[in-house]
Motif scaffolding. Sequence first.
Motif, short mmCIF file in Angstrom:
data_model
loop_
_atom_site.label_atom_id
_atom_site.label_comp_id
_atom_site.label_asym_id
_atom_site.label_seq_id
_atom_site.Cartn_x
_atom_site.Cartn_y
_atom_site.Cartn_z
N GLY A 288 6.75 -41.22 85.02
CA GLY A 288 4.65 -40.98 85.32
C GLY A 288 4.90 -40.51 87.59
N HIS A 289 4.26 -41.45 88.15
CA HIS A 289 3.90 -40.48 89.41
C HIS A 289 5.12 -41.25 89.99
CE1 HIS A 289 0.49 -38.70 88.37
NE2 HIS A 289 0.47 -39.66 87.45
N ASN A 290 6.17 -42.39 89.73
CA ASN A 290 7.02 -43.27 91.00
C ASN A 290 8.55 -42.50 90.96
OD1 ASN A 290 4.64 -44.43 92.22
ND2 ASN A 290 4.61 -45.59 89.62
N LEU A 291 8.83 -41.88 90.12
CA LEU A 291 10.30 -41.65 90.45
C LEU A 291 11.00 -41.16 91.46
CD1 LEU A 291 12.38 -40.99 87.77
CD2 LEU A 291 12.10 -39.01 87.55
N GLU A 292 11.51 -41.32 92.15
CA GLU A 292 12.47 -42.05 93.50
C GLU A 292 13.65 -40.60 93.42
OE1 GLU A 292 10.90 -43.44 95.48
OE2 GLU A 292 9.44 -44.85 94.76
N HIS A 293 13.41 -40.05 94.86
CA HIS A 293 14.34 -38.81 94.91
C HIS A 293 15.78 -39.34 95.93
CE1 HIS A 293 13.32 -39.77 99.45
NE2 HIS A 293 13.65 -37.81 99.14
N ASN A 294 17.01 -39.00 95.55
CA ASN A 294 17.84 -39.52 96.51
C ASN A 294 17.79 -38.81 97.82
OD1 ASN A 294 20.54 -38.88 97.96
ND2 ASN A 294 21.41 -39.83 95.85
N ASP A 295 17.75 -39.88 98.17
CA ASP A 295 17.18 -39.28 100.28
C ASP A 295 18.84 -38.78 100.58
OD1 ASP A 295 19.40 -42.15 100.84
OD2 ASP A 295 16.61 -43.58 101.21
N THR A 296 20.05 -38.38 99.96
CA THR A 296 20.62 -37.86 100.93
C THR A 296 20.61 -36.59 100.33
OG1 THR A 296 22.57 -38.37 99.96
CG2 THR A 296 21.80 -40.35 101.01
N ASN A 297 20.07 -36.42 98.88
CA ASN A 297 20.62 -34.84 98.58
C ASN A 297 19.10 -34.68 97.93
OD1 ASN A 297 20.48 -35.74 95.94
ND2 ASN A 297 22.50 -36.74 96.42
N GLY A 298 18.35 -35.71 97.90
CA GLY A 298 16.86 -34.67 97.63
C GLY A 298 16.81 -35.04 96.19
N ILE A 299 17.61 -35.00 94.96
CA ILE A 299 18.22 -35.06 93.45
C ILE A 299 16.81 -36.15 92.76
CG2 ILE A 299 19.54 -35.45 91.52
CD1 ILE A 299 21.75 -34.20 93.23
N ILE A 300 16.48 -35.32 91.92
CA ILE A 300 14.75 -36.27 91.38
C ILE A 300 15.66 -36.85 90.17
CG2 ILE A 300 12.80 -36.90 90.75
CD1 ILE A 300 12.32 -34.95 93.25
N ALA A 301 16.26 -35.86 89.31
CA ALA A 301 16.08 -35.65 87.69
C ALA A 301 17.36 -34.66 88.18
CB ALA A 301 15.37 -35.78 87.07
N SER A 302 18.03 -34.33 86.53
CA SER A 302 18.70 -33.43 86.68
C SER A 302 17.73 -31.80 86.95
CB SER A 302 19.49 -32.55 85.35
OG SER A 302 20.53 -34.24 84.97
N GLY A 303 18.06 -31.05 87.97
CA GLY A 303 17.28 -29.18 87.77
C GLY A 303 16.23 -30.27 87.98
N LEU A 304 15.37 -31.08 88.75
CA LEU A 304 14.58 -31.03 89.64
C LEU A 304 14.51 -31.70 90.70
CD1 LEU A 304 11.52 -31.76 89.25
CD2 LEU A 304 12.03 -34.33 88.55
N PHE A 305 14.06 -31.21 91.96
CA PHE A 305 14.34 -31.53 93.19
C PHE A 305 13.38 -32.08 93.96
CE2 PHE A 305 17.51 -28.84 91.47
CZ PHE A 305 18.35 -29.78 91.16
N GLY A 306 13.45 -32.66 95.00
CA GLY A 306 12.20 -33.15 95.86
C GLY A 306 12.07 -32.73 97.71
#
Length: 345
Positions: free
Chosen positions: A286-304
């Motif tokens: 959905g719309h609420n997947l959080e990012h890692n706030d130290t490196n921007g990683i959301i998922a494999s190959g997906l970054f914020g």
Amino acid sequence: MDHFLWCVVGAGPAGIAAVGKLLDAGIESDRIAWVDPYFQVGDFQKKWHRVVGNTQVKSFVNYLAHCRSFNYAQAPKFILSTFNPEISCRLEHIAEPLQWITSNFRKKVKDLTASVKALSMHNHQWHVELSNQTITADNVVLAHGAEPKNLTFDKPNIALDVALNDEKLMRLDLKDQIIGVFGSSHSAMVVLENLLNCNAKKVINFYRNPLKYAVYLDDFILFDNTGLKDGAANWARKHIDGSLPANLQRVHCTGDTEPKEMAECTKVIYAIGFEKRKNINIRPFGHNLEHNDTNGIIASGLFGLGIAYPCRVVDPLGNVEYDVGLGKFMCFLDRVMPVWMKYKA
């Protein structure tokens, strides 16, 4: 479906920086897809261009000169170059060179004028569903921006982008209006000044915490992201911590209970921060997947990246904040891009 090595979503300052750093890293331009519905420097130009920023001009210039691919040394002379580097300026003057960079990048990478509706992973590739087609990419950078936070009080509101635009606000007839303003941030101070300059009958500022000011030290800035700076700081010291104007009232409030002074207000403005724009469905989360706030990683190959995905920082005195700003986005990319290159789907 067309396939790309990288897809950057968003053409505001963060998205521009992402494209620039990918090109600097040697990614071939035809392997980068860049998606945005307008390619006009995002909300930075569309909504906030009349705001006087809280960053010194020299920091903006450093951002522009940081990426080799920006080719800023070959840019025409913008009005930005005539300003005192130690003070700030209206954001429209930074948007001008950013638009020039955008136009040049669109001649290199694959630009797609569209909105991203959804993302989903299939066979180690991200399927990027646009408003007019679907493409695939090994890696996706989301830099799609944020929206102002709102409260749910039952009062007509003036949108924050209008309240921060002195020209738009001046067109409103506010002489008989009592305006409630929530917040004590940089944006709130700019809104208060704009309203008083527009001769609003009365302004009531609802706040939770004391004003906070940035402190410039030898090797860092205390309260760099949360403290008032430059013009907003000067105005607040004079009119908030100093002598309140006759038609400005301040009301301390706690919790989400409606302050009794709200009964006076005919309209309200919320200047209480921003939250990630929830316009992209990352399936199945959905719309609420959080990012890692130290490196921007959301998922494999997906970054914020950018204001929607700020980086958590701790200053030398242990103060924790979230980094937002053009130069900060660029420094963040310097740190994390080597990690992103290896964190593949």
